[in-house]
Design an enzyme around this catalytic site. Sequence first.
Site, PDB file in Angstrom:
ATOM      1  N   GLY A  45      19.273   9.465  -3.332  1.00  0.00           N
ATOM      2  CA  GLY A  45      20.321   9.076  -4.262  1.00  0.00           C
ATOM      3  C   GLY A  45      20.496  10.175  -5.283  1.00  0.00           C
ATOM      4  O   GLY A  45      19.545  10.902  -5.579  1.00  0.00           O
ATOM      5  N   GLN A  50      22.985  13.878 -13.178  1.00  0.00           N
ATOM      6  CA  GLN A  50      21.868  14.724 -12.731  1.00  0.00           C
ATOM      7  C   GLN A  50      22.313  16.126 -12.340  1.00  0.00           C
ATOM      8  O   GLN A  50      21.471  17.017 -12.155  1.00  0.00           O
ATOM      9  CB  GLN A  50      21.160  14.078 -11.536  1.00  0.00           C
ATOM     10  CG  GLN A  50      20.398  12.819 -11.905  1.00  0.00           C
ATOM     11  CD  GLN A  50      19.650  12.278 -10.717  1.00  0.00           C
ATOM     12  OE1 GLN A  50      20.200  11.568  -9.897  1.00  0.00           O
ATOM     13  NE2 GLN A  50      18.381  12.627 -10.596  1.00  0.00           N
ATOM     14  N   CYS A  96      12.089  10.584  -9.072  1.00  0.00           N
ATOM     15  CA  CYS A  96      13.440  10.981  -9.460  1.00  0.00           C
ATOM     16  C   CYS A  96      13.551  12.497  -9.349  1.00  0.00           C
ATOM     17  O   CYS A  96      12.652  13.218  -9.794  1.00  0.00           O
ATOM     18  CB  CYS A  96      13.694  10.535 -10.902  1.00  0.00           C
ATOM     19  SG  CYS A  96      15.338  10.977 -11.507  1.00  0.00           S
ATOM     20  N   LEU A  97      14.659  12.966  -8.773  1.00  0.00           N
ATOM     21  CA  LEU A  97      14.838  14.412  -8.601  1.00  0.00           C
ATOM     22  C   LEU A  97      14.834  15.149  -9.938  1.00  0.00           C
ATOM     23  O   LEU A  97      14.497  16.324  -9.994  1.00  0.00           O
ATOM     24  CB  LEU A  97      16.154  14.692  -7.854  1.00  0.00           C
ATOM     25  CG  LEU A  97      16.211  14.216  -6.398  1.00  0.00           C
ATOM     26  CD1 LEU A  97      17.601  14.441  -5.816  1.00  0.00           C
ATOM     27  CD2 LEU A  97      15.159  14.909  -5.542  1.00  0.00           C
ATOM     28  N   HIS A 138      18.364   2.212  -9.517  1.00  0.00           N
ATOM     29  CA  HIS A 138      17.867   3.473 -10.087  1.00  0.00           C
ATOM     30  C   HIS A 138      19.031   4.409 -10.429  1.00  0.00           C
ATOM     31  O   HIS A 138      19.077   4.979 -11.522  1.00  0.00           O
ATOM     32  CB  HIS A 138      16.910   4.133  -9.075  1.00  0.00           C
ATOM     33  CG  HIS A 138      16.374   5.464  -9.516  1.00  0.00           C
ATOM     34  ND1 HIS A 138      15.036   5.679  -9.779  1.00  0.00           N
ATOM     35  CD2 HIS A 138      16.994   6.655  -9.738  1.00  0.00           C
ATOM     36  CE1 HIS A 138      14.875   6.941 -10.156  1.00  0.00           C
ATOM     37  NE2 HIS A 138      16.029   7.562 -10.134  1.00  0.00           N
ATOM     38  N   GLU A 139      19.979   4.555  -9.501  1.00  0.00           N
ATOM     39  CA  GLU A 139      21.104   5.469  -9.731  1.00  0.00           C
ATOM     40  C   GLU A 139      22.036   4.934 -10.815  1.00  0.00           C
ATOM     41  O   GLU A 139      22.539   5.692 -11.639  1.00  0.00           O
ATOM     42  CB  GLU A 139      21.878   5.722  -8.427  1.00  0.00           C
ATOM     43  CG  GLU A 139      21.069   6.380  -7.315  1.00  0.00           C
ATOM     44  CD  GLU A 139      20.319   7.619  -7.769  1.00  0.00           C
ATOM     45  OE1 GLU A 139      20.815   8.357  -8.636  1.00  0.00           O
ATOM     46  OE2 GLU A 139      19.204   7.839  -7.261  1.00  0.00           O
ATOM     47  N   HIS A 142      21.040   5.785 -14.232  1.00  0.00           N
ATOM     48  CA  HIS A 142      21.397   7.149 -14.677  1.00  0.00           C
ATOM     49  C   HIS A 142      22.744   7.164 -15.405  1.00  0.00           C
ATOM     50  O   HIS A 142      22.941   7.950 -16.329  1.00  0.00           O
ATOM     51  CB  HIS A 142      21.470   8.096 -13.477  1.00  0.00           C
ATOM     52  CG  HIS A 142      20.151   8.664 -13.052  1.00  0.00           C
ATOM     53  ND1 HIS A 142      19.366   9.435 -13.880  1.00  0.00           N
ATOM     54  CD2 HIS A 142      19.474   8.590 -11.876  1.00  0.00           C
ATOM     55  CE1 HIS A 142      18.266   9.804 -13.230  1.00  0.00           C
ATOM     56  NE2 HIS A 142      18.294   9.290 -12.015  1.00  0.00           N
TER      57      HIS A 142
HETATM   58 ZN    ZN Z   1      16.749   9.487 -10.646  1.00  0.00          ZN
END
Ligand code: ZN
Length: 183
Positions: A45, A50, A96-97, A138-139, A142
């Site tokens: 995701g 991000q 998380c990236l 989660h996304e 953000h």
């Molecule tokens: Zn994340």
Amino acid sequence: MILPIYAYGQPVLRKKAASIDAEYPQLKALIDNMFETMYDSNGIGLAAPQIGVSIRLFIVDGSEIENIKPKKFKEVFINPIIEDEFGTEWEFEEGCLSIPDVRAHVKRKGELTIRYFDQNWNEHVKTFNGMAARIIQHEYDHLEGILFTDRIGPLKRNMLKRRMDGITQGRVNVDYKMKFPKK
Ligand code: ZN
């Protein structure tokens, strides 16, 4: 084009993202670049903040996850609204990236109903559960400026603090492009 992923400590990750309309410039290219960036970093995701763009857009591809429903869980969510979250809370270890090398268990509700537009501006209202719901939650966070590390207990967050401060200062080994906060 692979874009750098904004690292923990970047202010854009803390902003509430803005809705967009169909006139938003170069949307298709942006979405293509986001998929390329997500695959390059082995993510499932990726939310627009991000990559430093504070708009209400995220993408997912969880098709490789075993037993995920729907089987081909690859979607674009534009201006999403979670209309309902329900079902039993369950814990899962998230990452998380934007926060590489940090993982922690997060409790979330098991199911949700979400209203959103796809990349062709068709509106959908769908219900997801299990891992698909988890990825969406989660996304979606953000877009609200919330990170999964906000949802863990103070003890665990304290344990991770030094590592997270290190990320903000660029002290992390990562095999994809990242953009760290300016020192
Ligand atoms: Zn994340």
